[in-house]
Design an enzyme around this catalytic site. Sequence first.
Site, PDB file in Angstrom:
ATOM      1  N   THR A   1       0.833  -1.191   0.000  1.00 59.83           N
ATOM      2  CA  THR A   1       0.000   0.000   0.000  1.00 59.83           C
ATOM      3  C   THR A   1       0.876   1.252   0.000  1.00 59.83           C
ATOM      4  OG1 THR A   1      -1.778  -1.085   1.192  1.00 59.83           O
ATOM      5  CG2 THR A   1      -1.651   1.310   1.390  1.00 59.83           C
TER       6      THR A   1
ATOM      7  N   ARG B   1     -13.145  -8.184  -1.024  1.00 62.87           N
ATOM      8  CA  ARG B   1     -12.335  -7.881   0.150  1.00 62.87           C
ATOM      9  C   ARG B   1     -11.862  -6.436   0.123  1.00 62.87           C
ATOM     10  NH1 ARG B   1      -6.757  -6.051   1.219  1.00 62.87           N
ATOM     11  NH2 ARG B   1      -6.226  -6.809   3.298  1.00 62.87           N
ATOM     12  N   VAL B   2     -11.948  -5.773   1.267  1.00 61.20           N
ATOM     13  CA  VAL B   2     -11.421  -4.428   1.456  1.00 61.20           C
ATOM     14  C   VAL B   2     -10.562  -4.442   2.709  1.00 61.20           C
ATOM     15  CG1 VAL B   2     -11.979  -2.015   1.960  1.00 61.20           C
ATOM     16  CG2 VAL B   2     -13.361  -3.299   0.318  1.00 61.20           C
ATOM     17  N   GLY B   3      -9.380  -3.881   2.627  1.00 62.56           N
ATOM     18  CA  GLY B   3      -8.483  -3.829   3.766  1.00 62.56           C
ATOM     19  C   GLY B   3      -8.589  -2.522   4.532  1.00 62.56           C
ATOM     20  N   ASP B   4      -7.509  -2.178   5.204  1.00 63.25           N
ATOM     21  CA  ASP B   4      -7.503  -0.987   6.053  1.00 63.25           C
ATOM     22  C   ASP B   4      -7.309   0.305   5.291  1.00 63.25           C
ATOM     23  OD1 ASP B   4      -4.779  -1.888   5.515  1.00 63.25           O
ATOM     24  OD2 ASP B   4      -4.160  -0.283   6.851  1.00 63.25           O
TER      25      ASP B   4
ATOM     26  N   THR C   1       0.930   0.360   6.187  1.00 63.11           N
ATOM     27  CA  THR C   1       0.967  -0.593   5.090  1.00 63.11           C
ATOM     28  C   THR C   1       1.085  -1.986   5.677  1.00 63.11           C
ATOM     29  OG1 THR C   1       2.096  -1.155   3.010  1.00 63.11           O
ATOM     30  CG2 THR C   1       3.494  -0.478   4.848  1.00 63.11           C
ATOM     31  N   GLY C   2       0.776  -2.996   4.886  1.00 55.70           N
ATOM     32  CA  GLY C   2       0.866  -4.367   5.375  1.00 55.70           C
ATOM     33  C   GLY C   2      -0.485  -5.048   5.365  1.00 55.70           C
TER      34      GLY C   2
ATOM     35  N   GLY D   1      -3.916  -5.600   6.102  1.00 56.29           N
ATOM     36  CA  GLY D   1      -4.907  -4.657   6.582  1.00 56.29           C
ATOM     37  C   GLY D   1      -5.821  -5.170   7.664  1.00 56.29           C
TER      38      GLY D   1
END
Length: 346
Positions: free
Chosen positions: A205, A233-236, A256-257, A259
């Site tokens: 990210t 899917r949605v991350g942070d 980053t990383g 999420g």
Amino acid sequence: MTSRRHFLRWGAFALPQFKLNDLLKTKPLASKPVVVSTWDSGKTANNGAWPVLQKGGRALDAVEQAGIASENELSCCVGIGANPDRDGHVTLDACIMDEKFNCGSVVFLERIKHPVSVARKVMEVTPHVMLAGKGAQQFALANGFALESDQLSADAKKEYQKWLKKSEYKPVINIENGAKPRPSKEGNGPSAPSFFDDGTPNHDTMGTIALDASGNLSGMCTTSGMAFKMHGRVGDSPIIGAGLYVDNEIGAVTCTGQGEEVIRMCGAHLVVELMRQGKGPQEACREAVERIVKRDVERAKTFQVAFIALNKAGEIGAYSVQKNFTYTVTSNDIPTKVLAAKSYFN
């Protein structure tokens, strides 16, 4: 052209033999403005932001330009040329936040080149913070953004076809030189590993935070998310308080990383609140990482999370779960430099 994956794999060997915090010690930067971005590919982001800041422009405009520059770069992890989800669709997430708690976000956005700019438009012309999927795309088209091709980029198509041979639901984009992903207790589930045995992250990210000459903070985050993720899917990254948070009285944070781990801790907001308690950016980032690791130390060995923070005084901090996380800094006093963050596991 050298790929971002190549930079991430070999970049650590070329890093300067000092840390930014050693250079700054505990003192603020001598002068504003300053911009900080995740990863060594943050050089592209900072190069987009710095001309705005150098001319006395707003931090908000600078971080948007950082996002645009990252989205323009052919990348496995950001923009429409990125790797797809497990169903072959490239879906993009982004958010942006200014010095007045104004913020905008788009999630699960397809075929729009600059999701960071769509997020800003959401912030500026709607009463909402987040738009998703077809609604976000409809909004983008209504506001003058072009609908791009739905064809995968050449690199993404190659990686997707390689993945389809096994169709394992692991966030793996490319395994080179014999590197293999480490196992996790959840096997092929959504908590599978997000880095290789040599420490190379498999998704990165792009986040940028900036302090302008007027002393105002802003930040942005943009990503295509985890490669070959479940559709939807949605991350942070597009979640205010998780992947990004800005409090103009205190500081700005992005990360980053993996999420899912950040969302569980409201990571960016946590770091800001730790700074509000009087901790410096470095200490705040470290404590947030420690909280993530503490949840399950053995499991934390299988993923990467990293934070970067910038406080109102211009002090900078960075800390990660695993080693090999890098970040990029540009200011009047510090020409663009890629620096290595300290980590929990060395």
